[in-house]
Write a protein that holds these residues in place. Structure first.
Motif, mmCIF file in Angstrom:
data_model
loop_
_atom_site.group_PDB
_atom_site.id
_atom_site.type_symbol
_atom_site.label_atom_id
_atom_site.label_comp_id
_atom_site.label_asym_id
_atom_site.label_seq_id
_atom_site.Cartn_x
_atom_site.Cartn_y
_atom_site.Cartn_z
ATOM 1 N N GLY A 13 -49.001 25.707 26.781
ATOM 2 C CA GLY A 13 -48.671 26.619 25.679
ATOM 3 C C GLY A 13 -48.667 28.032 26.203
ATOM 4 O O GLY A 13 -49.712 28.675 26.301
ATOM 5 N N SER A 14 -47.460 28.498 26.597
ATOM 6 C CA SER A 14 -47.294 29.863 27.120
ATOM 7 C C SER A 14 -48.208 30.174 28.301
ATOM 8 O O SER A 14 -48.636 31.320 28.470
ATOM 9 N N ALA A 15 -48.500 29.170 29.104
ATOM 10 C CA ALA A 15 -49.228 29.451 30.357
ATOM 11 C C ALA A 15 -48.250 30.139 31.303
ATOM 12 O O ALA A 15 -47.053 29.828 31.325
ATOM 13 N N GLY A 69 -41.668 27.286 29.847
ATOM 14 C CA GLY A 69 -40.850 28.454 30.192
ATOM 15 C C GLY A 69 -41.121 29.039 31.572
ATOM 16 O O GLY A 69 -40.187 29.331 32.333
ATOM 17 N N GLU A 73 -51.858 20.811 24.021
ATOM 18 C CA GLU A 73 -50.833 21.836 23.827
ATOM 19 C C GLU A 73 -50.791 22.264 22.366
ATOM 20 O O GLU A 73 -50.093 21.635 21.552
ATOM 21 N N LYS A 95 -37.990 20.701 30.130
ATOM 22 C CA LYS A 95 -37.319 20.479 28.839
ATOM 23 C C LYS A 95 -35.813 20.306 29.082
ATOM 24 O O LYS A 95 -35.433 19.687 30.077
ATOM 25 N N HIS A 97 -44.960 14.661 23.521
ATOM 26 C CA HIS A 97 -44.825 16.120 23.523
ATOM 27 C C HIS A 97 -44.545 16.586 22.096
ATOM 28 O O HIS A 97 -43.861 15.901 21.334
ATOM 29 N N ASN A 143 -42.712 21.333 32.906
ATOM 30 C CA ASN A 143 -41.880 20.645 31.915
ATOM 31 C C ASN A 143 -40.617 21.472 31.732
ATOM 32 O O ASN A 143 -40.641 22.495 31.056
ATOM 33 N N LEU A 152 -49.816 22.504 31.973
ATOM 34 C CA LEU A 152 -48.486 21.951 31.723
ATOM 35 C C LEU A 152 -47.642 23.130 31.258
ATOM 36 O O LEU A 152 -47.927 23.736 30.224
ATOM 37 N N VAL A 153 -46.635 23.476 32.042
ATOM 38 C CA VAL A 153 -45.951 24.754 31.854
ATOM 39 C C VAL A 153 -44.468 24.540 31.565
ATOM 40 O O VAL A 153 -43.791 23.822 32.309
ATOM 41 N N ALA A 197 -48.694 27.722 20.265
ATOM 42 C CA ALA A 197 -48.677 28.491 21.521
ATOM 43 C C ALA A 197 -47.486 28.128 22.408
ATOM 44 O O ALA A 197 -47.261 28.755 23.432
ATOM 45 N N ILE A 198 -46.725 27.106 22.007
ATOM 46 C CA ILE A 198 -45.648 26.627 22.885
ATOM 47 C C ILE A 198 -44.400 27.486 22.730
ATOM 48 O O ILE A 198 -43.846 27.598 21.636
ATOM 49 N N GLY A 199 -44.000 28.105 23.824
ATOM 50 C CA GLY A 199 -42.768 28.878 23.835
ATOM 51 C C GLY A 199 -42.828 30.133 22.980
ATOM 52 O O GLY A 199 -41.817 30.763 22.705
ATOM 53 N N GLU A 217 -42.559 18.596 20.881
ATOM 54 C CA GLU A 217 -41.145 18.670 20.483
ATOM 55 C C GLU A 217 -40.619 17.280 20.125
ATOM 56 O O GLU A 217 -39.758 17.139 19.254
HETATM 57 P P1 PGA Z 1 -44.325 26.739 27.276
HETATM 58 O O1 PGA Z 1 -44.157 25.148 27.032
HETATM 59 O O2 PGA Z 1 -45.059 26.893 28.562
HETATM 60 O O3 PGA Z 1 -42.913 27.249 27.345
HETATM 61 O O4 PGA Z 1 -45.088 27.272 26.109
HETATM 62 C C1 PGA Z 1 -45.187 24.263 27.349
HETATM 63 C C2 PGA Z 1 -44.782 22.875 26.947
HETATM 64 O O5 PGA Z 1 -44.142 22.714 25.910
HETATM 65 O O6 PGA Z 1 -45.080 21.890 27.667
#
Ligand code: PGA
Length: 249
Positions: free
Chosen positions: A212-214, A235, A168, A11, A96, A9, A232-233, A172-174, A98
């Motif tokens: 989520g931060s994978a 960053g 997600e 973004k 998502h 992803n 689902l990745v 944990a996201i970003g 966001e």
């Molecule tokens: P992240 O985002 O890997 O940067 O945490 C995952 C996502 O929002 O799909």
């Protein structure tokens, strides 16, 4: 487990010029293989660039990050599922966090978007996940199940088999804070049980990805957790070399 899904992803990153350079490098690092499914979600303006770059690589899918639930009309700035399909997308991210938390997307809209994707022949990837506050209040299961049920509420059970789900956790996201494989596994098992409860055997065919931060350091441990069928990745998918090492996990 079916073959694992590795979805990037991007973004609001990588316009067409960046994407061309990225794909050149990524494809050089990642030879065709059939034991995994790689998906890219570039920004909409970059969709056709990525599709051009993978013309010879039918093993890779490309999708959009968001769609509107209507097929067409006066919705400035929006993109319909049919248009995305016409441009060559085969998958659509829906719900998502966001979109939900920054742009106010509701559960009901998410359900309509999943249905619009299916109508247009796109595979929806429905994202669900709790915020930190919801987690701290002990509401994780309730929130995830509510989002899941609303997300698939409007599709014919026969079409559900072509759906993907992503868990997600928003906290944990970003953030660099990943759910542990155990934390992720508990929720993935819950999602699987719910899918089977709602859809019978068909519910077993739906891949459930973790996001989520994978990253390349935690990918294999996360993939080993129960019912984690892919990643689902965000960053860590922005760098071609890093991403190619994750998809080779
Ligand atoms: P992240 O985002 O890997 O940067 O945490 C995952 C996502 O929002 O799909």
């Amino acid at each position: 487990m079916q073959r694992p899904v590795f979805a990037a992803n991007w973004k609001m990153n990588h316009g067409p010029s960046d994407a061309r350079a990225f794909m050149r490098s990524f494809l050089a690092h990642f030879a065709r293989r059939t034991d995994r499914q790689v998906i890219f979600f570039p920004p909409a303006v970059t969709l056709t660039t990525v599709l051009e770059m993978i013309k010879e690589r039918q093993d890779i899918l490309v999708g959009v990050q968001n769609i509107h639930w209507e097929d067409k009309g006066a919705f400035t700035g929006e993109l319909s599922a049919g248009m995305a399909r016409d441009a060559g997308a085969t998958v659509a991210l829906v719900g998502h966090s966001e979109r939900r938390n920054i742009f106010g997307e509701t559960d009901e809209q998410t359900g309509l978007k999943v249905a619009a994707a299916v109508r247009a022949g796109l595979t929806p990837m429905l994202c669900v996940g709790e915020t930190l506050e919801e987690r701290e209040q002990g509401r994780t299961e309730q929130v995830v199940l509510r989002q899941l049920r609303a997300g698939i509420a409007n599709i014919d059970p026969h079409h559900v088999a072509t759906t993907l789900v992503a868990y997600e956790p928003v906290w944990a996201i970003g953030t660099g804070r990943t759910a542990t494989p155990d934390d992720a596994g508990v929720i993935h098992v819950l999602i699987r049980q719910e899918l089977v409860g709602l859809l019978g055997e068909r519910g077993n065919a739906i891949p459930i990805c973790y996001g989520g931060s994978a990253n390349r350091g935690n990918a294999s441990a996360l993939l080993a957790a129960p019912e984690v069928d892919g990643l689902l990745v965000g960053g860590a998918s922005l760098d071609a070399e890093g991403w190619s090492s994750i998809v080779r996990t």
